[in-house]
Write a protein that holds these residues in place. Structure first.
Motif, mmCIF file in Angstrom:
data_model
loop_
_atom_site.group_PDB
_atom_site.id
_atom_site.type_symbol
_atom_site.label_atom_id
_atom_site.label_comp_id
_atom_site.label_asym_id
_atom_site.label_seq_id
_atom_site.Cartn_x
_atom_site.Cartn_y
_atom_site.Cartn_z
ATOM 1 N N VAL A 216 -3.903 -6.011 4.882
ATOM 2 C CA VAL A 216 -4.209 -4.960 5.513
ATOM 3 C C VAL A 216 -5.439 -5.507 6.045
ATOM 4 C CG1 VAL A 216 -5.627 -2.786 5.156
ATOM 5 C CG2 VAL A 216 -3.659 -3.221 4.074
ATOM 6 N N ARG A 217 -6.318 -6.423 5.759
ATOM 7 C CA ARG A 217 -7.687 -7.082 6.173
ATOM 8 C C ARG A 217 -7.388 -7.681 7.662
ATOM 9 N NH1 ARG A 217 -9.215 -11.966 2.382
ATOM 10 N NH2 ARG A 217 -7.407 -13.213 2.746
ATOM 11 N N SER A 218 -5.903 -8.137 7.982
ATOM 12 C CA SER A 218 -5.711 -8.871 9.322
ATOM 13 C C SER A 218 -5.342 -7.870 10.259
ATOM 14 C CB SER A 218 -4.844 -9.810 8.995
ATOM 15 O OG SER A 218 -3.552 -9.150 8.417
ATOM 16 N N TYR A 219 -5.120 -6.249 10.108
ATOM 17 C CA TYR A 219 -4.746 -5.208 10.694
ATOM 18 C C TYR A 219 -5.915 -5.102 11.891
ATOM 19 C CZ TYR A 219 -0.808 -3.901 7.998
ATOM 20 O OH TYR A 219 0.458 -3.874 7.480
ATOM 21 N N SER A 220 -5.466 -4.602 13.177
ATOM 22 C CA SER A 220 -6.219 -4.194 14.007
ATOM 23 C C SER A 220 -6.433 -2.918 13.671
ATOM 24 C CB SER A 220 -5.356 -4.323 15.448
ATOM 25 O OG SER A 220 -4.251 -3.222 15.507
ATOM 26 N N GLY A 221 -7.250 -2.287 14.548
ATOM 27 C CA GLY A 221 -8.078 -0.979 14.243
ATOM 28 C C GLY A 221 -7.015 0.066 14.463
ATOM 29 N N GLY A 222 -6.027 0.053 15.398
ATOM 30 C CA GLY A 222 -4.991 1.081 15.590
ATOM 31 C C GLY A 222 -3.883 1.116 14.409
ATOM 32 N N ASN A 223 -3.594 -0.394 13.856
ATOM 33 C CA ASN A 223 -2.833 -0.526 13.040
ATOM 34 C C ASN A 223 -3.196 0.004 11.751
ATOM 35 O OD1 ASN A 223 -0.646 -1.376 14.418
ATOM 36 N ND2 ASN A 223 -1.346 -3.484 14.336
ATOM 37 N N LYS A 224 -4.670 0.029 11.541
ATOM 38 C CA LYS A 224 -5.125 0.499 10.133
ATOM 39 C C LYS A 224 -5.099 2.000 10.257
ATOM 40 C CE LYS A 224 -8.424 -3.124 8.841
ATOM 41 N NZ LYS A 224 -9.805 -3.290 8.789
ATOM 42 N N ARG A 225 -5.150 2.510 11.557
ATOM 43 C CA ARG A 225 -5.030 4.019 11.427
ATOM 44 C C ARG A 225 -3.854 4.629 11.375
ATOM 45 N NH1 ARG A 225 -8.461 6.645 10.079
ATOM 46 N NH2 ARG A 225 -8.360 8.729 11.005
ATOM 47 N N LYS A 226 -2.540 3.615 11.877
ATOM 48 C CA LYS A 226 -1.124 4.056 11.631
ATOM 49 C C LYS A 226 -1.025 3.985 10.137
ATOM 50 C CE LYS A 226 0.723 1.948 15.435
ATOM 51 N NZ LYS A 226 1.644 0.579 15.959
ATOM 52 N N LEU A 227 -1.374 3.067 9.485
ATOM 53 C CA LEU A 227 -1.341 2.982 7.995
ATOM 54 C C LEU A 227 -1.954 4.075 7.391
ATOM 55 C CD1 LEU A 227 0.000 1.252 5.855
ATOM 56 C CD2 LEU A 227 -2.091 -0.045 5.618
ATOM 57 N N SER A 228 -3.164 4.374 7.557
ATOM 58 C CA SER A 228 -3.720 5.571 7.031
ATOM 59 C C SER A 228 -2.861 6.689 7.081
ATOM 60 C CB SER A 228 -5.294 5.835 7.592
ATOM 61 O OG SER A 228 -5.831 4.673 7.377
ATOM 62 N N ALA A 229 -2.434 7.081 8.672
ATOM 63 C CA ALA A 229 -1.693 8.268 8.690
ATOM 64 C C ALA A 229 -0.326 8.159 7.763
ATOM 65 C CB ALA A 229 -1.424 8.407 10.193
ATOM 66 N N ALA A 230 0.039 7.100 7.783
ATOM 67 C CA ALA A 230 1.695 6.850 6.925
ATOM 68 C C ALA A 230 1.141 7.308 5.481
ATOM 69 C CB ALA A 230 2.106 5.415 7.178
ATOM 70 N N ILE A 231 -0.034 6.905 4.998
ATOM 71 C CA ILE A 231 -0.255 7.135 3.605
ATOM 72 C C ILE A 231 -0.247 8.679 3.257
ATOM 73 C CG2 ILE A 231 -2.077 7.122 1.916
ATOM 74 C CD1 ILE A 231 -2.926 4.315 3.053
ATOM 75 N N THR B 115 0.821 -1.520 0.121
ATOM 76 C CA THR B 115 -0.078 0.035 0.139
ATOM 77 C C THR B 115 1.023 1.265 0.035
ATOM 78 O OG1 THR B 115 -1.626 -1.267 1.302
ATOM 79 C CG2 THR B 115 -1.897 1.218 1.213
ATOM 80 N N LEU B 116 1.827 1.385 0.792
ATOM 81 C CA LEU B 116 2.625 2.409 0.992
ATOM 82 C C LEU B 116 3.692 2.632 -0.216
ATOM 83 C CD1 LEU B 116 3.767 2.289 4.675
ATOM 84 C CD2 LEU B 116 2.431 4.016 3.543
ATOM 85 N N SER B 117 3.979 1.511 -0.812
ATOM 86 C CA SER B 117 4.889 1.801 -2.226
ATOM 87 C C SER B 117 3.853 2.285 -3.278
ATOM 88 C CB SER B 117 5.334 0.149 -2.550
ATOM 89 O OG SER B 117 6.068 -0.237 -1.724
ATOM 90 N N MET B 118 2.738 1.619 -3.199
ATOM 91 C CA MET B 118 1.881 2.292 -4.258
ATOM 92 C C MET B 118 1.604 3.613 -4.318
ATOM 93 S SD MET B 118 -2.054 1.192 -5.209
ATOM 94 C CE MET B 118 -3.000 2.036 -3.657
#
Ligand code: ATP
Length: 468
Positions: free
Chosen positions: A274-289, A238-241
């Motif tokens: 990503v579907r296996s991520y916890s809620g907090g980790n999904k938030r981290k990924l959204s912020a990272a994007i 996701t981040l590479s994309m």
């Protein structure tokens, strides 16, 4: 019926292609059979078997009409693709609806205009209205909002955002605070071109959100309130994309992704779906994007919701580093601690309008004069009320105008409203009275941002009806 359907289906490319192959083969077989011997020629005549010596004839079973239909479809569908890609329909619909709605919406905005405005908000409005957004973006304000408004028409007219004017500079983190339904997310959605604008305009790096949607979208990073992630990709993919979409040269993509993963402690989960991520980790990924590639303007809509305290602090560090590198960041949060830690300026939004604007310290000094006193008085079980009452009388007579905010199990919370009091006077008085009133513990502090925020709660309720 079959002839009618055959004509209608000519608009479908797959029908034309399929029929072309089928008719071509059929014509070939008929031709081969009918010319194979005099007997077969006689059979073809008797049974009225039609064939075309020219395979590309327009009559059956020639494939000419299918090829013509396919060529026309090519032109029409490419034109349609351009219309969709250039968002012509969206623009046309916006123009038509804005013409229709404007007459209904203007009285709503004019009614709201009657309310008095805070001086800082008025000064910001004046500054923004006098500026040229394109020049402003060059001199250091990549984000300029000019009288940005939104009226939702579904379910009655709702004035969600009411003529916001604001300029956010490079290296600035601007906090949008507000109660639920104040209009923060709607503001973000308009700025990211997800929602149409009712009136006004905004400029990102000098490009208008109304006219240069593509250029605006290339220059923003957005962490939405609800994660919009692709479940079947890993965090690293996701981040590479997004790094590639932001135009980072291929040789730097890997390093850039690793940096973001490390800074938000996402490395252990980088190669999981990503579907296996916890809620907090999904938030981290959204912020990272939102942060990856360092776009000039970054929108973070409640980025730390659901994060543990360690992750939250890592996010704060990453946001601060990004801000210090000269990016403009707009953040919404319901955590006052987060706003104090990150924001260089902030505004409290009530019913779509800014009610105050300035640095956290400026707002505390302006709206929260005085001190907060929290004291714990030792009380004997049977004398509970009288002990505490003596202390309360003492506070109210020594610091006239003090307001009792809360009282619980010998614990009292006062707001000392006298602006002329000094720290030394308050501490001196309490130290002297400590033994007499059996004060076990006390704490004197400046008014917090949360108390400033709460002081606007009355406006939210008073004007809620006025929005519709
Ligand atoms: N699609 C919509 N159609 C109609 N009204 C809407 C729509 N989206 C939001 N609203 C209304 O607009 C107002 C502002 O909503 P918005 O989501 O911007 O608030 P918010 O400040 O982001 O709230 P929260 O803190 O709960 O996220 C609310 O009154 C809401 O009901």
């Amino acid at each position: 019926m079959s002839q009618l359907l055959d004509k209608i289906f000519l608009i479908f490319p797959n029908y034309c292609l399929g029929m072309s192959f089928s008719q071509f083969y059929q014509n070939y077989e008929f031709l081969s059979f009918c010319f194979s011997s005099p007997l077969s020629k006689w059979v073809c005549n008797v049974y009225n078997i039609t064939y075309q010596t020219n395979y590309f004839s327009m009559s059956e079973p020639g494939v000419g009409r299918f090829l013509v239909a396919l060529s026309l479809q090519g032109v029409v569908y490419i034109a349609l693709l351009f219309v969709i890609e250039l968002q012509c329909v969206h623009t046309l619909r916006r123009l038509l609806t804005s013409l229709g709605k404007r007459r209904k919406q203007l009285p709503l905005m004019e009614d709201a205009a009657l309310l008095p405005e805070d001086r800082d908000v008025a000064e910001e409005r004046k500054r923004v209205l006098e500026c040229q957004p394109i020049i402003e973006s060059m001199v250091g304000s990549p984000l300029v909002l000019q009288e940005l408004s939104k009226v939702y028409s579904s379910g009655g007219n709702i004035l969600a955002v009411d003529r916001l004017s604001l300029a956010v500079g490079k290296g600035e983190c601007f906090g949008l605070l507000g109660f639920n339904g104040a209009g923060k997310t709607t503001t973000f959605k308009m700025l990211t071109c997800d929602e149409s604008v009712t009136s006004g305009d905004a400029y990102i790096d000098g490009y208008s959100i109304l006219r240069d949607i593509k250029k605006v979208q290339q220059r923003i990073g957005y962490c939405p309130q609800f994660d919009a992630l692709l479940d079947h990709m890993t965090g690293r993919e996701t981040l590479s994309m997004y790094a590639r979409l932001r135009g980072i040269p291929e040789k730097y993509v890997c390093g850039c992704v690793e940096n973001v993963l490390r800074s938000l402690l996402l490395e252990p989960h980088a190669d999981k779906l990503v579907r296996s991520y916890s809620g907090g980790n999904k938030r981290k990924l959204s912020a990272a994007i939102a942060l990856i590639g360092g776009p000039p303007v970054i929108f973070l809509d409640e980025p730390s919701t659901g994060m543990d305290p360690v992750a939250r602090r890592l996010l704060w560090d990453a946001v601060t580093r990004t801000r210090e590198s000269g990016k403009a960041i707009i953040i919404t949060s319901h955590s006052m601690e987060e706003c104090e830690a990150l924001c260089t300026r902030l505004a409290v939004m009530v019913n779509g309008q800014f009610k105050c604007l300035g640095s956290p310290q400026h707002l505390k000094s302006k709206f929260g004069s005085g001190y907060t006193l929290l004291a714990k008085v030792h009380i004997e079980a049977e004398l509970e009320d009288s002990d505490l009452q003596l202390f309360k009388d003492f506070i109210e007579s020594t610091f006239p105008g003090s307001q009792l905010k809360d009282e619980h199990q010998g614990m009292v919370h006062y707001h000392l409203t006298d602006k002329t009091l000094t720290w030394a006077q308050v501490f001196g008085t309490l130290e002297a009275a400590k033994e007499k009133y059996q004060i076990e513990d006390y704490c004197v502090s400046q008014i917090s941002l949360e108390q400033v925020f709460l002081s606007f709660a009355q406006f939210q309720h008073c004007t809620e009806r006025g929005r519709k």
